[in-house]
Structures are given as C-alpha cells and as structure tokens.
Write an enzyme that holds these catalytic residues in place. Structure first.
Site, short mmCIF file in Angstrom:
data_model
loop_
_atom_site.label_atom_id
_atom_site.label_comp_id
_atom_site.label_asym_id
_atom_site.label_seq_id
_atom_site.Cartn_x
_atom_site.Cartn_y
_atom_site.Cartn_z
CG ASP A 7 -1.76 1.23 1.58
OD1 ASP A 7 -2.33 1.64 0.51
OD2 ASP A 7 -1.60 1.81 2.35
CG ASP A 9 -1.49 7.81 0.41
OD1 ASP A 9 -0.71 8.90 0.37
OD2 ASP A 9 -1.97 7.51 -0.64
CG ASP A 165 -1.99 1.98 6.49
OD1 ASP A 165 -2.48 2.84 7.31
OD2 ASP A 165 -2.13 1.71 5.22
#
Length: 213
Positions: A7, A9, A165
């Site tokens: 991922d 951001d 995240d």
C-alpha cells in the site's frame, strides 16, 4: 524469492499533512474553517473521492458538489503532493534490502495512479517497483481484491505478500487469499487484534527478516 506489494499512503509514506493541506485549501475557497490533521487522517483509506465526501459532510457542504470539489482538491494536492510527505523511517533501507535479495515489488493503492507515480518519483522510490496499480487503474478499488491480484499477476513471481496499514488493506489481502503484513504506525482505525495478519511491525527495519525467511 518473495513477491511483495505495498500500500502507499500510511504504509510507505506519511502523506496525511499534504492531503490535509489540499483539503483545507478547498475549504478555504468555500469560506469554511480548516480541519485538523487527526480528523483528515481519519478520513484516509478509501481514495480521494471518499475523503472529499467525508470532508464535505464534516463541513456541511452540499453533497451535490462532490464531483466539483473532488476535482478542486485533487488539483491542489497535485500542485504540492510532496511538500510535506515523507517516507517512513527505515523504509528506503528495507526496500533496498528486499530489492538486493531479488524480490519483485509493486504498489497497490487507492490513490489515483498518476499522483501515486508522481509521489514515488519525487521521493526517488519509483525505481523499486515494477508495477503501480492505483484507485483508477481498474473499475474497482480496494477492498475489492481485483487491484491487488492485478498487481501480483503483473509481477508474475511466486510467494506473494501484501504490506499495508489499514482495515481496508487487511480485508483486501484476505479476500485475495494472500498473506498480510501489518504496519502498525499508519492510518489504521481498528485495533490490531481485529485485523487478520501474518506479521505486524512498527519499524520497517523488521520487515525484511520476515519477508525473506
């Protein structure tokens, strides 16, 4: 050999300050007060259009203006998308180690593909990734597993691992049937124990040992 897709951001980069700046410039143009960083960070995860929708709702803006204000916010973000954005500590060294070990790597993000590539280029990170799948690369976004599966198909290497995240990343990995490594210092809202993961880490220096074992 390990195939690792990340991922963007909240995982590779802390982009919340630049996203906040773009959203608040949009709000300023509407004569409205800014939103704090914690609030904007809580809106990150489903792509920019959803973030703008949440900003508009929080600020009492007519939802019929969503397309217009999403375009405005994206323009502001594109103008300065790397001014405040920074890689997470030890992340570049981790990518170097994975690359030197022969790992095939890619990015799967809900950020539109062009801005994603722009920020990777600006931070000298594009060189690590063979493929970048953005939120507009397919007709669907995460947590639909199709973007992540497309990234792994494009890399065409064995032993997949997805690194993210958030709840969205964990669900995406689960639906795609691939192991998930959870970076705990990003934009996650749920408790760690609520997310299915094979490994969790709070420092990128710890990731290569798991990925390469």
């Amino acid at each position: 050999m390990r195939t690792v897709v990340f991922d963007l951001d909240g995982t590779l980069i802390d982009s919340a300050p630049d996203i906040q700046a773009a959203a608040n410039r949009m709000l300023e143009g509407e004569g409205l007060p800014p939103l704090d960083l914690l609030t904007i960070t809580s809106f990150i995860g489903n792509g920019l259009p959803k973030l703008v929708e949440r900003v508009m709702r929080a600020s009492g803006i007519d939802p019929d203006r969503h397309d217009e204000l999403t375009k405005v916010t994206l323009e502001f973000y594109n103008q300065a998308s790397s001014d405040l954005t920074r890689p997470y500590p030890n992340m570049i060294a981790a990518l170097e180690r994975l690359s030197n070990a022969g790992c095939a790597m890619g990015v799967c993000t809900n950020k539109p593909e062009a801005p994603a590539r722009d920020i990777l280029r600006a931070l000298d990170m594009e060189r690590f990734f063979r493929v970048v799948i953005g939120g507009d690369s397919l007709g669907v976004k995460k947590p639909d597993p199709a973007p992540l599966l497309r990234a792994f198909d494009a890399l065409a290497e064995p032993n997949p691992l997805y690194v993210g995240d958030s709840e969205i990343d964990a669900e995406t990995a689960e639906r795609a049937g691939v192991p998930f490594a959870l970076f705990t210092e990003g934009y996650r809202k749920a408790a760690i124990e609520e997310l299915t993961h094979a490994f969790r880490f709070d420092d990128f220096a710890k990731l290569p040992d798991f990925a390469l074992r």
